[in-house]
Design an enzyme around this catalytic site. Sequence first.
Site, PDB file in Angstrom:
ATOM      1  N   HIS A   4       0.811  -1.216   0.000  1.00  0.00           N
ATOM      2  CA  HIS A   4       0.000   0.000   0.000  1.00  0.00           C
ATOM      3  C   HIS A   4       0.847   1.272   0.000  1.00  0.00           C
ATOM      4  O   HIS A   4       1.905   1.342   0.615  1.00  0.00           O
ATOM      5  CB  HIS A   4      -0.928   0.009   1.222  1.00  0.00           C
ATOM      6  CG  HIS A   4      -0.179  -0.083   2.523  1.00  0.00           C
ATOM      7  ND1 HIS A   4       0.258   1.019   3.220  1.00  0.00           N
ATOM      8  CD2 HIS A   4       0.201  -1.163   3.261  1.00  0.00           C
ATOM      9  CE1 HIS A   4       0.874   0.638   4.327  1.00  0.00           C
ATOM     10  NE2 HIS A   4       0.851  -0.682   4.379  1.00  0.00           N
ATOM     11  N   ASP A   5       0.376   2.270  -0.733  1.00  0.00           N
ATOM     12  CA  ASP A   5       0.929   3.623  -0.750  1.00  0.00           C
ATOM     13  C   ASP A   5       2.327   3.715  -1.356  1.00  0.00           C
ATOM     14  O   ASP A   5       2.997   4.741  -1.207  1.00  0.00           O
ATOM     15  CB  ASP A   5       0.948   4.228   0.668  1.00  0.00           C
ATOM     16  CG  ASP A   5      -0.432   4.267   1.290  1.00  0.00           C
ATOM     17  OD1 ASP A   5      -1.295   4.948   0.735  1.00  0.00           O
ATOM     18  OD2 ASP A   5      -0.647   3.591   2.320  1.00  0.00           O
TER      19      ASP A   5
ATOM     20  N   GLY B  10       5.036  -1.065   2.775  1.00  0.00           N
ATOM     21  CA  GLY B  10       4.215   0.111   2.545  1.00  0.00           C
ATOM     22  C   GLY B  10       5.004   1.400   2.485  1.00  0.00           C
ATOM     23  O   GLY B  10       6.075   1.542   3.088  1.00  0.00           O
TER      24      GLY B  10
END
Length: 257
Positions: A119-120, A137
């Site tokens: 994520h991200d 992440g």
Amino acid sequence: MIHATAQIDPGAVIGRNVTIGAYSVIGAEVEVGEGTVIGPHVVVEGPTRIGRDNRISQFASIGGAAQDKKFSGERTELVIGDRNLIREFVTINRGTGEGGSVTRIGDDNWLLAYVHIAHDCQVGNHVVFSNYSALAGHVEIGDWVIVSGYAGVHQFCKVGAHAFIGMGCLVGSDVPPFVMMANEQHGRPRGINSEGLKRRGFDAPRISAIKRAYRTLYMAGLSLPEARAQLVTQAQDSEDVRDMLAFLDRSERSLAR
């Protein structure tokens, strides 16, 4: 060019000349750009935007929810650019509300089998992820980086453009542009990625300036502030050294030294 067994949500937007293979599932709020080929048994969850002329192989999982305990179901997205190659069993997660809400993959990247992008993450262009490599992440990867097989990058780390992460290397600090990391329990700087730079058209004076900056940063026995002061002088004659300085100024974790 959409197989009869593929399941496509009515809310998905499919561009012209898109191929979707058998038993693939395309969810709501998914956009697939013109000319993209999605193989069989692929799952794409939304919100996800996929650009033009991508190639996604069987059993890839694209746009799944973040594997983060802080993620609570907020609306986040994944954005993938153009002409990327995404091979078997690759997993790419959407962002989180606390991390900017977007995972982003640029253009012309290769993600080989079993790669994981968490994520991200923010990935640039022309990046190669070899088999079984992974990003935690919030990682940033610059253009033309190579991440070798079984390598991993710790959350919130930044890897500068043209860096090379060696096989099995565990990266826990920010890696400046052009630097080559090799495995010694945890990755350590081992020179610059000179062969990669030559292949990309860097001439001898450019490479010499980068090597000089590397020696200043890693081999001169200077503290980081002392090394940075010398790099400021060197940067007057080298755009590449200016890029290194800009990276140092953006670094939020400890620098790989």
